[in-house]
Design an enzyme around this catalytic site. Sequence first.
Site, short mmCIF file in Angstrom:
data_model
loop_
_atom_site.label_atom_id
_atom_site.label_comp_id
_atom_site.label_asym_id
_atom_site.label_seq_id
_atom_site.Cartn_x
_atom_site.Cartn_y
_atom_site.Cartn_z
CD GLU A 109 17.92 -7.18 4.61
OE1 GLU A 109 18.65 -7.57 3.68
OE2 GLU A 109 16.86 -6.57 4.76
CD GLN A 112 -3.14 0.35 2.17
OE1 GLN A 112 -2.83 0.01 3.15
NE2 GLN A 112 -4.35 0.66 1.81
NE ARG A 126 -6.39 -7.28 -7.28
CZ ARG A 126 -7.83 -7.66 -7.22
NH1 ARG A 126 -8.55 -6.36 -7.18
NH2 ARG A 126 -8.29 -8.95 -7.38
CB SER A 147 -1.87 -4.11 4.61
OG SER A 147 -2.74 -5.22 4.61
CG HIS A 187 14.28 -9.66 1.10
ND1 HIS A 187 14.84 -9.26 -0.05
CD2 HIS A 187 14.97 -8.83 1.96
CE1 HIS A 187 15.94 -8.81 -0.04
NE2 HIS A 187 15.92 -8.27 1.18
#
Length: 115
Positions: free
Chosen positions: A97, A24, A37, A75, A70
């Site tokens: 990370e 998003q 999307r 959401s 990655h």
Amino acid sequence: MKSFSQKVYDIVKQIPPGKVLTYQDVAKLAGSPKASRAVGSAMKNNPDESSLHSRENLLKGIHKSIIPCHRVVGSNGAMHGFAFGGESVKIEILKKEGVVFKGDKVDLNLSRWKK
DNA sequence: CATTTGACAGGAA
DNA sequence: CTTCCTGCCAAAT
């Protein structure tokens, strides 16, 4: 003018280690808050290391673009389809990370890039 | 130009 | 908490 997907790639590439972004957010930064999307669609065309050698991408001018897919999650902090070795592996990488995990999902409250 | 597709999101059951 | 349904958008065919 870059196309939407190009912008998406550009944005995702700027995500620092230890941080993640939701589809998003990427969509929003790309110019369309509701295009989460479309972001996914763009991602599957994903010019990452795997497809980096693909001639198709070279022809499209997308060759130096390594997209840290990655670092892009859903959401709810969960991942959907990206797997360059398995979801578990991806989780390992993110943890390495510095991304904080909440069970099997990413803790967006702590690891969300620029909030 | 119209249709189909997809790595999504949010609300409802 | 999990599953299903609906809305939305850009790209590919």
